[in-house]
Design a protein around this motif. Structure first.
Motif, PDB file in Angstrom:
ATOM      1  N   LEU A 175       7.450  -0.543  -8.106  1.00  0.00           N
ATOM      2  CA  LEU A 175       6.745   0.707  -8.361  1.00  0.00           C
ATOM      3  C   LEU A 175       5.282   0.461  -8.667  1.00  0.00           C
ATOM      4  O   LEU A 175       4.409   1.190  -8.222  1.00  0.00           O
ATOM      5  N   LYS A 176       5.003  -0.591  -9.420  1.00  0.00           N
ATOM      6  CA  LYS A 176       3.617  -0.900  -9.753  1.00  0.00           C
ATOM      7  C   LYS A 176       2.828  -1.270  -8.490  1.00  0.00           C
ATOM      8  O   LYS A 176       1.704  -0.821  -8.299  1.00  0.00           O
ATOM      9  N   GLY A 177       3.418  -2.082  -7.617  1.00  0.00           N
ATOM     10  CA  GLY A 177       2.776  -2.461  -6.355  1.00  0.00           C
ATOM     11  C   GLY A 177       2.525  -1.254  -5.477  1.00  0.00           C
ATOM     12  O   GLY A 177       1.471  -1.123  -4.862  1.00  0.00           O
ATOM     13  N   GLN A 178       3.487  -0.357  -5.404  1.00  0.00           N
ATOM     14  CA  GLN A 178       3.313   0.860  -4.607  1.00  0.00           C
ATOM     15  C   GLN A 178       2.224   1.739  -5.209  1.00  0.00           C
ATOM     16  O   GLN A 178       1.458   2.370  -4.510  1.00  0.00           O
ATOM     17  N   HIS A 179       2.157   1.774  -6.530  1.00  0.00           N
ATOM     18  CA  HIS A 179       1.137   2.559  -7.215  1.00  0.00           C
ATOM     19  C   HIS A 179      -0.268   2.027  -6.901  1.00  0.00           C
ATOM     20  O   HIS A 179      -1.192   2.800  -6.635  1.00  0.00           O
ATOM     21  N   ILE A 180      -0.431   0.709  -6.883  1.00  0.00           N
ATOM     22  CA  ILE A 180      -1.723   0.088  -6.561  1.00  0.00           C
ATOM     23  C   ILE A 180      -2.112   0.397  -5.120  1.00  0.00           C
ATOM     24  O   ILE A 180      -3.260   0.729  -4.837  1.00  0.00           O
ATOM     25  N   LYS A 181      -1.147   0.309  -4.197  1.00  0.00           N
ATOM     26  CA  LYS A 181      -1.425   0.616  -2.796  1.00  0.00           C
ATOM     27  C   LYS A 181      -1.874   2.068  -2.644  1.00  0.00           C
ATOM     28  O   LYS A 181      -2.794   2.376  -1.899  1.00  0.00           O
ATOM     29  N   LYS A 182      -1.197   2.977  -3.357  1.00  0.00           N
ATOM     30  CA  LYS A 182      -1.568   4.394  -3.287  1.00  0.00           C
ATOM     31  C   LYS A 182      -2.976   4.613  -3.848  1.00  0.00           C
ATOM     32  O   LYS A 182      -3.769   5.341  -3.252  1.00  0.00           O
ATOM     33  N   GLU A 183      -3.312   3.957  -4.946  1.00  0.00           N
ATOM     34  CA  GLU A 183      -4.660   4.087  -5.505  1.00  0.00           C
ATOM     35  C   GLU A 183      -5.707   3.570  -4.522  1.00  0.00           C
ATOM     36  O   GLU A 183      -6.754   4.188  -4.349  1.00  0.00           O
ATOM     37  N   ARG A 184      -5.415   2.440  -3.904  1.00  0.00           N
ATOM     38  CA  ARG A 184      -6.346   1.859  -2.930  1.00  0.00           C
ATOM     39  C   ARG A 184      -6.538   2.814  -1.759  1.00  0.00           C
ATOM     40  O   ARG A 184      -7.661   3.065  -1.320  1.00  0.00           O
ATOM     41  N   THR A 185      -5.440   3.368  -1.267  1.00  0.00           N
ATOM     42  CA  THR A 185      -5.496   4.301  -0.140  1.00  0.00           C
ATOM     43  C   THR A 185      -6.271   5.559  -0.520  1.00  0.00           C
ATOM     44  O   THR A 185      -7.110   6.036   0.250  1.00  0.00           O
ATOM     45  N   ASP A 186      -6.002   6.094  -1.692  1.00  0.00           N
ATOM     46  CA  ASP A 186      -6.716   7.294  -2.147  1.00  0.00           C
ATOM     47  C   ASP A 186      -8.217   7.023  -2.297  1.00  0.00           C
ATOM     48  O   ASP A 186      -9.052   7.841  -1.921  1.00  0.00           O
ATOM     49  N   LEU A 187      -8.545   5.880  -2.877  1.00  0.00           N
ATOM     50  CA  LEU A 187      -9.944   5.518  -3.063  1.00  0.00           C
ATOM     51  C   LEU A 187     -10.652   5.379  -1.712  1.00  0.00           C
ATOM     52  O   LEU A 187     -11.767   5.858  -1.520  1.00  0.00           O
ATOM     53  N   PHE A 188      -9.979   4.722  -0.774  1.00  0.00           N
ATOM     54  CA  PHE A 188     -10.563   4.560   0.556  1.00  0.00           C
ATOM     55  C   PHE A 188     -10.716   5.922   1.244  1.00  0.00           C
ATOM     56  O   PHE A 188     -11.731   6.173   1.896  1.00  0.00           O
ATOM     57  N   ARG A 189      -9.719   6.791   1.115  1.00  0.00           N
ATOM     58  CA  ARG A 189      -9.785   8.120   1.732  1.00  0.00           C
ATOM     59  C   ARG A 189     -11.010   8.878   1.206  1.00  0.00           C
ATOM     60  O   ARG A 189     -11.742   9.496   1.976  1.00  0.00           O
ATOM     61  N   GLU A 190     -11.236   8.830  -0.102  1.00  0.00           N
ATOM     62  CA  GLU A 190     -12.404   9.488  -0.686  1.00  0.00           C
ATOM     63  C   GLU A 190     -13.696   8.897  -0.116  1.00  0.00           C
ATOM     64  O   GLU A 190     -14.632   9.626   0.226  1.00  0.00           O
ATOM     65  N   PHE A 191     -13.732   7.588  -0.046  1.00  0.00           N
ATOM     66  CA  PHE A 191     -14.894   6.884   0.494  1.00  0.00           C
ATOM     67  C   PHE A 191     -15.134   7.313   1.948  1.00  0.00           C
ATOM     68  O   PHE A 191     -16.254   7.643   2.340  1.00  0.00           O
ATOM     69  N   TYR A 192     -14.080   7.335   2.739  1.00  0.00           N
ATOM     70  CA  TYR A 192     -14.167   7.725   4.140  1.00  0.00           C
ATOM     71  C   TYR A 192     -14.682   9.158   4.274  1.00  0.00           C
ATOM     72  O   TYR A 192     -15.605   9.424   5.052  1.00  0.00           O
ATOM     73  N   LEU A 193     -14.095  10.075   3.539  1.00  0.00           N
ATOM     74  CA  LEU A 193     -14.490  11.476   3.635  1.00  0.00           C
ATOM     75  C   LEU A 193     -15.942  11.691   3.214  1.00  0.00           C
ATOM     76  O   LEU A 193     -16.641  12.544   3.765  1.00  0.00           O
ATOM     77  N   GLU A 194     -16.396  10.905   2.255  1.00  0.00           N
ATOM     78  CA  GLU A 194     -17.768  11.045   1.777  1.00  0.00           C
ATOM     79  C   GLU A 194     -18.796  10.545   2.791  1.00  0.00           C
ATOM     80  O   GLU A 194     -19.883  11.104   2.919  1.00  0.00           O
ATOM     81  N   TYR A 195     -18.470   9.492   3.556  1.00  0.00           N
ATOM     82  CA  TYR A 195     -19.471   8.826   4.395  1.00  0.00           C
ATOM     83  C   TYR A 195     -19.246   8.922   5.902  1.00  0.00           C
ATOM     84  O   TYR A 195     -20.127   8.550   6.674  1.00  0.00           O
ATOM     85  N   LYS A 196     -18.115   9.413   6.356  1.00  0.00           N
ATOM     86  CA  LYS A 196     -17.829   9.410   7.801  1.00  0.00           C
ATOM     87  C   LYS A 196     -18.860  10.201   8.602  1.00  0.00           C
ATOM     88  O   LYS A 196     -19.277   9.780   9.680  1.00  0.00           O
ATOM     89  N   ASP A 197     -19.294  11.338   8.077  1.00  0.00           N
ATOM     90  CA  ASP A 197     -20.262  12.155   8.813  1.00  0.00           C
ATOM     91  C   ASP A 197     -21.621  11.466   8.920  1.00  0.00           C
ATOM     92  O   ASP A 197     -22.306  11.579   9.933  1.00  0.00           O
ATOM     93  N   LYS A 198     -21.996  10.735   7.898  1.00  0.00           N
ATOM     94  CA  LYS A 198     -23.275  10.016   7.929  1.00  0.00           C
ATOM     95  C   LYS A 198     -23.240   8.907   8.982  1.00  0.00           C
ATOM     96  O   LYS A 198     -24.204   8.703   9.723  1.00  0.00           O
ATOM     97  N   VAL A 199     -22.128   8.195   9.049  1.00  0.00           N
ATOM     98  CA  VAL A 199     -21.986   7.136  10.052  1.00  0.00           C
ATOM     99  C   VAL A 199     -21.989   7.751  11.449  1.00  0.00           C
ATOM    100  O   VAL A 199     -22.642   7.247  12.369  1.00  0.00           O
TER     101      VAL A 199
END
Length: 189
Positions: free
Chosen positions: A3-27
């Motif tokens: 569960l802890k490993g899955q939780h870390i993966k979900k946090e990483r994915t969520d963080l990346f999704r936010e990063f992507y949504l914030e910068y994709k249009d600029k790229v």
């Protein structure tokens, strides 16, 4: 523990999704501004963020992530422009070649003669100028890349290319029938 490993993966994915949504249009805007083609710009966005995803855990999020993203986008655009240049040069050279159906034609022989004269013209260049010319025309390196590789200034590269082009053109025109040379040679350079 799972569960802890899955939780870390979900946090990483969520963080990346936010990063992507914030910068994709600029790229996208950066890529489109240089390439002027929607599909290529979208490919650049995908490529840049795929590369970042692979290294996302290694990125120092306290550093200027915009600068890193800009550099990644710039490199991807330059790679794409280089591919386009190579394809264009190849198509131009293929278009300049006489048809392969009849190799005994006067045109085919003239083209082969011109290729020999062109190679001789390159061989006549001073060693460093020849090296710069070949890096530009045969390896499709930019002036900046050539300068970095040879440890010289971009202005020196530019100056040497101007002199090399003039020298090669002059040599070819002096050693070949002018009318045919001009028609074919303009397609080569």
């Amino acid at each position: 523990m799972k569960l802890k490993g899955q939780h870390i993966k979900k946090e990483r994915t969520d963080l990346f999704r936010e990063f992507y949504l914030e910068y994709k249009d600029k790229v996208y805007k950066y890529a489109w501004m240089h390439l002027k083609e929607e599909d290529l710009a979208l490919d650049i966005v995908q490529e840049v963020f795929a590369r970042i995803w692979v290294r996302f855990d290694e990125l120092d999020h306290t550093q200027n992530i915009k600068a890193y993203l800009y550099t990644a986008a710039r490199n991807a655009v330059f790679d794409e422009l280089r591919k386009i240049q190579v394809k264009g040069t190849y198509a131009t050279l293929e278009g300049a070649r006489p048809p392969q159906v009849d190799n005994s034609t006067d045109e085919s022989l003239a083209f082969k003669d011109l290729e020999k004269v062109y190679q001789n013209a390159i061989q006549q260049l001073p060693t460093e100028r020849q090296r710069i010319f070949l890096l530009s025309k045969m390896e499709y390196l930019s002036n900046t890349e050539i300068a970095d590789q040879l440890g010289i200034s971009v202005n020196t590269v530019r100056d040497q290319l101007v002199k090399a082009n003039k020298s090669v053109r002059t040599f070819v025109l002096a050693h070949f029938d002018v009318s045919l040379a001009v028609l074919i040679f303009l397609r080569i350079l």
